[in-house]
Design a protein around this motif. Structure first.
Motif, PDB file in Angstrom:
ATOM      1  N   ALA A  29       0.845  -1.195   0.000  1.00 16.09           N
ATOM      2  CA  ALA A  29       0.000   0.000   0.000  1.00 16.09           C
ATOM      3  C   ALA A  29       0.877   1.240   0.000  1.00 16.09           C
ATOM      4  O   ALA A  29       1.686   1.428   0.910  1.00 16.09           O
ATOM      5  CB  ALA A  29      -0.927   0.004   1.213  1.00 16.09           C
TER       6      ALA A  29
ATOM      7  N   LEU B 105       7.138  15.722  -6.496  1.00 16.55           N
ATOM      8  CA  LEU B 105       7.360  14.319  -6.838  1.00 16.55           C
ATOM      9  C   LEU B 105       6.612  13.980  -8.133  1.00 16.55           C
ATOM     10  O   LEU B 105       7.110  13.267  -9.009  1.00 16.55           O
ATOM     11  CB  LEU B 105       6.876  13.422  -5.691  1.00 16.55           C
ATOM     12  CG  LEU B 105       7.313  11.965  -5.735  1.00 16.55           C
ATOM     13  CD1 LEU B 105       8.818  11.825  -5.639  1.00 16.55           C
ATOM     14  CD2 LEU B 105       6.658  11.179  -4.592  1.00 16.55           C
TER      15      LEU B 105
ATOM     16  N   LEU C 110      -0.600  18.819  -2.494  1.00 14.94           N
ATOM     17  CA  LEU C 110      -0.503  17.386  -2.727  1.00 14.94           C
ATOM     18  C   LEU C 110      -1.685  16.973  -3.594  1.00 14.94           C
ATOM     19  O   LEU C 110      -2.811  17.428  -3.356  1.00 14.94           O
ATOM     20  CB  LEU C 110      -0.596  16.634  -1.398  1.00 14.94           C
ATOM     21  CG  LEU C 110       0.397  17.039  -0.299  1.00 14.94           C
ATOM     22  CD1 LEU C 110      -0.262  16.957   1.070  1.00 14.94           C
ATOM     23  CD2 LEU C 110       1.622  16.156  -0.360  1.00 14.94           C
TER      24      LEU C 110
ATOM     25  N   VAL D  58       6.089  11.267   1.552  1.00 13.32           N
ATOM     26  CA  VAL D  58       4.843  11.998   1.786  1.00 13.32           C
ATOM     27  C   VAL D  58       4.711  12.095   3.299  1.00 13.32           C
ATOM     28  O   VAL D  58       4.513  11.092   3.980  1.00 13.32           O
ATOM     29  CB  VAL D  58       3.640  11.242   1.182  1.00 13.32           C
ATOM     30  CG1 VAL D  58       2.396  12.098   1.274  1.00 13.32           C
ATOM     31  CG2 VAL D  58       3.939  10.821  -0.248  1.00 13.32           C
TER      32      VAL D  58
ATOM     33  N   CYS E 208       2.850   9.782   6.052  1.00  9.35           N
ATOM     34  CA  CYS E 208       2.249   8.593   5.430  1.00  9.35           C
ATOM     35  C   CYS E 208       3.323   7.516   5.270  1.00  9.35           C
ATOM     36  O   CYS E 208       4.440   7.809   4.868  1.00  9.35           O
ATOM     37  CB  CYS E 208       1.682   8.919   4.050  1.00  9.35           C
ATOM     38  SG  CYS E 208       0.370  10.148   4.094  1.00  9.35           S
ATOM     39  N   ILE E 209       2.973   6.285   5.616  1.00 12.27           N
ATOM     40  CA  ILE E 209       3.940   5.200   5.452  1.00 12.27           C
ATOM     41  C   ILE E 209       3.600   4.378   4.215  1.00 12.27           C
ATOM     42  O   ILE E 209       2.524   4.509   3.634  1.00 12.27           O
ATOM     43  CB  ILE E 209       3.971   4.251   6.675  1.00 12.27           C
ATOM     44  CG1 ILE E 209       2.599   3.586   6.879  1.00 12.27           C
ATOM     45  CG2 ILE E 209       4.439   4.979   7.913  1.00 12.27           C
ATOM     46  CD1 ILE E 209       2.669   2.332   7.739  1.00 12.27           C
TER      47      ILE E 209
ATOM     48  N   SER F  64       7.780   7.099   3.701  1.00 11.68           N
ATOM     49  CA  SER F  64       7.630   7.621   2.349  1.00 11.68           C
ATOM     50  C   SER F  64       8.054   9.086   2.340  1.00 11.68           C
ATOM     51  O   SER F  64       8.280   9.673   3.391  1.00 11.68           O
ATOM     52  CB  SER F  64       6.175   7.512   1.896  1.00 11.68           C
ATOM     53  OG  SER F  64       5.405   8.554   2.459  1.00 11.68           O
TER      54      SER F  64
ATOM     55  N   GLU G 157      -2.437   9.066   7.002  1.00 10.22           N
ATOM     56  CA  GLU G 157      -3.308   8.099   6.345  1.00 10.22           C
ATOM     57  C   GLU G 157      -3.199   6.791   7.122  1.00 10.22           C
ATOM     58  O   GLU G 157      -2.095   6.337   7.407  1.00 10.22           O
ATOM     59  CB  GLU G 157      -2.874   7.863   4.901  1.00 10.22           C
ATOM     60  CG  GLU G 157      -3.799   6.887   4.176  1.00 10.22           C
ATOM     61  CD  GLU G 157      -3.340   6.550   2.759  1.00 10.22           C
ATOM     62  OE1 GLU G 157      -2.169   6.776   2.422  1.00 10.22           O
ATOM     63  OE2 GLU G 157      -4.181   6.039   1.998  1.00 10.22           O
TER      64      GLU G 157
ATOM     65  N   LEU H 228       4.953   7.314  -6.922  1.00  5.10           N
ATOM     66  CA  LEU H 228       5.201   6.806  -5.572  1.00  5.10           C
ATOM     67  C   LEU H 228       6.003   5.509  -5.597  1.00  5.10           C
ATOM     68  O   LEU H 228       6.923   5.323  -4.804  1.00  5.10           O
ATOM     69  CB  LEU H 228       3.873   6.587  -4.850  1.00  5.10           C
ATOM     70  CG  LEU H 228       3.060   7.865  -4.619  1.00  5.10           C
ATOM     71  CD1 LEU H 228       1.622   7.537  -4.245  1.00  5.10           C
ATOM     72  CD2 LEU H 228       3.700   8.715  -3.525  1.00  5.10           C
TER      73      LEU H 228
ATOM     74  N   ASP I 169       9.588   6.359  -6.605  1.00  2.67           N
ATOM     75  CA  ASP I 169      10.297   6.985  -5.496  1.00  2.67           C
ATOM     76  C   ASP I 169      10.726   5.918  -4.480  1.00  2.67           C
ATOM     77  O   ASP I 169      11.857   5.918  -3.997  1.00  2.67           O
ATOM     78  CB  ASP I 169       9.368   8.009  -4.844  1.00  2.67           C
ATOM     79  CG  ASP I 169      10.096   8.878  -3.834  1.00  2.67           C
ATOM     80  OD1 ASP I 169      11.213   9.325  -4.140  1.00  2.67           O
ATOM     81  OD2 ASP I 169       9.545   9.101  -2.736  1.00  2.67           O
TER      82      ASP I 169
ATOM     83  N   PRO J  57       1.096   5.578  -0.307  1.00  2.21           N
ATOM     84  CA  PRO J  57       0.246   6.679   0.171  1.00  2.21           C
ATOM     85  C   PRO J  57      -0.786   7.128  -0.866  1.00  2.21           C
ATOM     86  O   PRO J  57      -0.610   6.927  -2.067  1.00  2.21           O
ATOM     87  CB  PRO J  57       1.258   7.802   0.437  1.00  2.21           C
ATOM     88  CG  PRO J  57       2.547   7.107   0.689  1.00  2.21           C
ATOM     89  CD  PRO J  57       2.520   5.902  -0.208  1.00  2.21           C
ATOM     90  N   LEU J  58      -1.834   7.743  -0.354  1.00  2.00           N
ATOM     91  CA  LEU J  58      -2.924   8.289  -1.180  1.00  2.00           C
ATOM     92  C   LEU J  58      -2.505   9.571  -1.880  1.00  2.00           C
ATOM     93  O   LEU J  58      -3.007   9.884  -2.958  1.00  2.00           O
ATOM     94  CB  LEU J  58      -4.114   8.577  -0.247  1.00  2.00           C
ATOM     95  CG  LEU J  58      -5.336   9.283  -0.815  1.00  2.00           C
ATOM     96  CD1 LEU J  58      -6.093   8.339  -1.739  1.00  2.00           C
ATOM     97  CD2 LEU J  58      -6.258   9.749   0.316  1.00  2.00           C
ATOM     98  N   LEU J  59      -1.608  10.327  -1.244  1.00  2.00           N
ATOM     99  CA  LEU J  59      -1.286  11.674  -1.731  1.00  2.00           C
ATOM    100  C   LEU J  59       0.110  11.729  -2.347  1.00  2.00           C
ATOM    101  O   LEU J  59       1.015  11.016  -1.915  1.00  2.00           O
ATOM    102  CB  LEU J  59      -1.369  12.673  -0.576  1.00  2.00           C
ATOM    103  CG  LEU J  59      -2.748  12.796   0.094  1.00  2.00           C
ATOM    104  CD1 LEU J  59      -2.679  13.732   1.292  1.00  2.00           C
ATOM    105  CD2 LEU J  59      -3.794  13.283  -0.900  1.00  2.00           C
ATOM    106  N   ILE J  60       0.261  12.582  -3.336  1.00  3.85           N
ATOM    107  CA  ILE J  60       1.548  12.764  -4.018  1.00  3.85           C
ATOM    108  C   ILE J  60       1.940  14.241  -3.959  1.00  3.85           C
ATOM    109  O   ILE J  60       1.209  15.093  -4.473  1.00  3.85           O
ATOM    110  CB  ILE J  60       1.464  12.335  -5.504  1.00  3.85           C
ATOM    111  CG1 ILE J  60       0.865  10.936  -5.634  1.00  3.85           C
ATOM    112  CG2 ILE J  60       2.836  12.423  -6.160  1.00  3.85           C
ATOM    113  CD1 ILE J  60       0.577  10.526  -7.078  1.00  3.85           C
ATOM    114  N   PRO J  61       3.085  14.563  -3.351  1.00  2.00           N
ATOM    115  CA  PRO J  61       3.536  15.961  -3.341  1.00  2.00           C
ATOM    116  C   PRO J  61       3.793  16.438  -4.771  1.00  2.00           C
ATOM    117  O   PRO J  61       4.270  15.660  -5.612  1.00  2.00           O
ATOM    118  CB  PRO J  61       4.845  15.909  -2.541  1.00  2.00           C
ATOM    119  CG  PRO J  61       4.817  14.608  -1.804  1.00  2.00           C
ATOM    120  CD  PRO J  61       4.017  13.678  -2.640  1.00  2.00           C
TER     121      PRO J  61
END
Lengths: 474, 474
Positions: free
Chosen positions: A66, A75, A105, B32, B35-36, B30, B154, A114, A117, A68-72
């Motif tokens: 899994a 990135l 984000l 982010v 968030c892991i 991560s 998250e 992600l 990265d 993360p849901l968010l992307i800076p």
């Protein structure tokens, strides 16, 4: 025998689709624009997809994770083609807690950034490779027009992201996956597909090339149903994923990504459904059979319980419909819901030592001896239903697959009936673009290992390089 | 025999925790913030939680659904207590595609609003009730300090949301769930818990009351591990969920919600882990056994393959560790990873008709006859390991459970060792608040059906109403 809550499929296909979605309680509209609610019947199908497709992916060495849901934003911006492709349609988080964020984000529209990265940290030498990761999640794309399961701002999918020590191995993965998708559609969903390579203008933003499976809906509209992308070293260069190769040199890694979404539920509806509602192929149906009693009798009750236990114990998930409704109502509802088999148990039948099994696909009623080996019988029937659904869908696809030599052919076909149109292509973007003027036709895929038919481009008449399938799309 | 990559648990518990998370490759940090990344080993445990807990929830009549990720601000604002509780810590989407949104949307911190909005449409009469829905998803809360699995922006969880025709039925659901959670912790995770009712100041924003299970980590810190909320009609009034009751009157429905998150992985680490790494209880371990060969020999190879097939066919998931590493390295890695059993196969053993089984919990090596009924033997061993882990954790919890009559007792205990502190309470907020001055102690729960011990409030000495357990928390 027509179900009144559902308009005729040939009368108004779009309304019929909505009626089936609502009638079978697959999804509901939410008060969140562009987002649907997957109700229990719809989500259960998605869980079966996760079980079946997920099982195949695990068996072929893929591991779930899994991200993360968010992307800076910074990135997201590293791979230029990807940004161009996705930045216009993402949702941005600008406030976290009470404060304006220094860097906004986006909610992932897809997760190459992600994974890349992460891989840039996790990969050091060829011994770390390959890594074949996958995640089941939802992603967000700010679509304007939305339709349940076909196009919505939030949708559910699996996205696989793999990294390899050689181009050959990564390309093999790209092809292996498209064959897994094809076989999942054909062997589990009973939906025939074409497969091939996307043209340059239709490929995934940032990919070297994209492979696709394409299904044809009952109304002749195409559905892109699963894609597999080969990235070469594009992302590894942008995200600095390097490994010490066997020659002790640092080398950029080779990557793929691939996804299949809950639009498969839309495909099931539009390929197999009929005027009475949903028709679920037996190997994906969450409920394999429903048991309906006719009349209130101890013998009927006992037989229902006996069969219910017998089948569930054998892994054939079923239940007794105990709603306070008439048997007729229950029959109709089981058809709307698309349950593959209905086992009808009545006293009159029992006295003749019979029970009745109704097939959803053909709506045929079969009387069988009540002491038959029911498990074996049903397993055979499931095989037969699967075959029948697949053959029917294949016949429909063939019926709606046309060949065009030139633009005049294309227009004639499209004036009559949408479908797959086979037409050679010279490879020039202008010719692909010209096709769009005819009802919005797009290339579905370049057929691999297939020679051009006439040898001449369907649009310009020049020498053709590719055998292409064209179609209008959801 | 101490693993050097992992600091001593008694030396630096926080660093030990991080070392285990990284060493067993459960999660990675991560880029982010907050968030892991759940890596394969960590996500596999979460999948087992979904299978096992999800199976229990399905068997008790709960159905999985998927609600949207985003909540429009006006929908969020309808229940005032909930807004107050969550609005300060949500992430807001303000831009969709290229344009500023007219109404901002938050990423769900929890989904009472969405379920209630849906139920207001779906529920018309008592015949529609109960609806017992659940979703597995991630939610977002803009935490400042984060720790893998314990607190992150998250996090993953299941959230159940049910709606009923009577208060009694909804209250029964609230209690049924907390007992499901308790039994999941004890019977699957081998973690003993206390359960009870949260005080007014610790209950869920918008709930009538909250039930909780509380576990004690090895270092004496409490972990709120699952909560179940009874809402009465609070949300149904705010979201207009009304149904025609059996007296033909419109009535507001009765609701519950409840959740358990991937912090259970943190609990497993901190309750069972040791100086050699993770210790996975056998009923939640994704891999039940690893097979390691000693020496390169045909007989060893054959036996490994034979056992691997035998166990996997019997549903005891295992694999042969074929890494190009020494047996010693593989032994150590299997301990870091917490795999419950290691089956060691070497030529010397085989010649004596023996194989060796190593238990992760006791690190005991057992020589067994190579032709033993391995499946039965391992199933028994799993039972024994589960029992041993549970008893060890229970003994530790009892060792760290103290009783305090007054504030001086509390201080003395806290100066020595954190743990569960039993202390009576008069029910006044000021007394609860006073406890916080001692190392941040909070009420964990009011024990139900338990009489006060001394009858006097631990803080003010006035007459006590409740038997309360206090502790510091993650």
């Amino acid at each position: 025998m027509k179900n009144k809550a559902i308009i005729g499929r040939d009368l108004d296909f779009a309304q019929w689709y909505t009626d089936v979605v609502r009638g079978a309680r697959l999804a509901a509209y939410s008060n969140v624009k562009g987002c649907i609610i997957m109700e229990p019947n719809g989500y259960a199908i998605w869980e079966e997809v996760q079980n079946k497709l997920g099982g195949i992916l695990k068996a072929t060495g893929h591991q779930n994770v899994a991200m993360p849901l968010l992307i800076p934003e910074n990135l997201m911006n590293k791979e230029k083609e990807l940004v161009k492709g996705f930045a216009p349609e993402v949702a941005w988080v600008t406030i976290g807690g009470q404060t304006e964020l220094k860097e906004r984000l986006c909610i992932r529209p897809t997760s190459e950034t992600l994974f890349s990265d992460y891989y840039s940290q996790a990969v050091q030498t060829h011994k770390d490779l390959p890594l074949k990761y996958n995640q089941w999640c939802s992603v967000m794309r700010w679509e304007k027009e939305t339709r349940p399961f076909l196009r919505s701002r939030e949708f559910f999918w699996q996205e696989g992201h793999t990294v390899h020590a050689s181009a050959a191995e990564a390309e093999k993965e790209t092809y292996d996956i498209i064959h897994i998708y094809k076989s999942f559609f054909e062997d589990v969903l009973a939906i025939p597909v074409l497969w091939g390579r996307k043209t340059e203008s239709e490929k995934f933003a940032g990919a070297e090339y994209t492979l696709t499976i394409e299904a044809l809906m009952y109304n002749g509209v195409s559905l892109q149903s699963g894609t597999s992308h080969y990235f070469g070293q594009r992302f590894s260069e942008a995200y600095n994923i390097r490994f010490l190769n066997i020659n002790h040199e640092m080398e950029y890694a080779y990557q793929t990504s691939w996804g299949m979404s809950n639009r498969v539920i839309g495909a099931i509806i539009m390929v197999h459904g009929d005027d009475n509602g949903l028709v679920l192929p037996p190997y994906i149906a969450p409920i394999k059979a429903v048991i309906v009693g006719i009349g209130d009798d101890k013998a009927v009750e006992n037989k229902m319980v006996e069969i219910n236990n017998l089948l569930n114990d054998a892994g054939i998930t079923c239940y007794i419909d105990r709603a306070e409704k008439s048997a007729g109502y229950k029959f109709a509802q089981s058809e709307v819901n698309g349950i593959p088999l209905r086992i009808e148990i009545g006293l009159r039948d029992l006295k003749k030592n019979k029970i009745t099994i109704s097939r959803r696909d053909t709506r045929e009623k079969i009387q069988v001896d009540k002491d038959i080996d029911l498990i074996a019988y049903i397993k055979n029937l499931q095989k037969d239903i699967h075959q029948n659904l697949y053959q029917k869908a294949k016949a429909r696809m063939e019926q709606l697959t046309f060949t065009a030599e030139n633009m005049s052919d294309v227009e004639k076909i499209m004036n009559k009936q949408a479908g797959f149109i086979k037409g050679d292509w010279c490879g020039k973007y202008e010719c692909e673009d010209a096709m769009k003027t005819i009802g919005g036709l797009k290339s579905r895929c370049i057929l691999e290992n297939t020679s051009p038919i006439t040898g001449k481009c369907v649009a310009c008449g020049a020498e053709a390089k590719y055998a292409v399938v064209w179609g209008i799309q959801y």
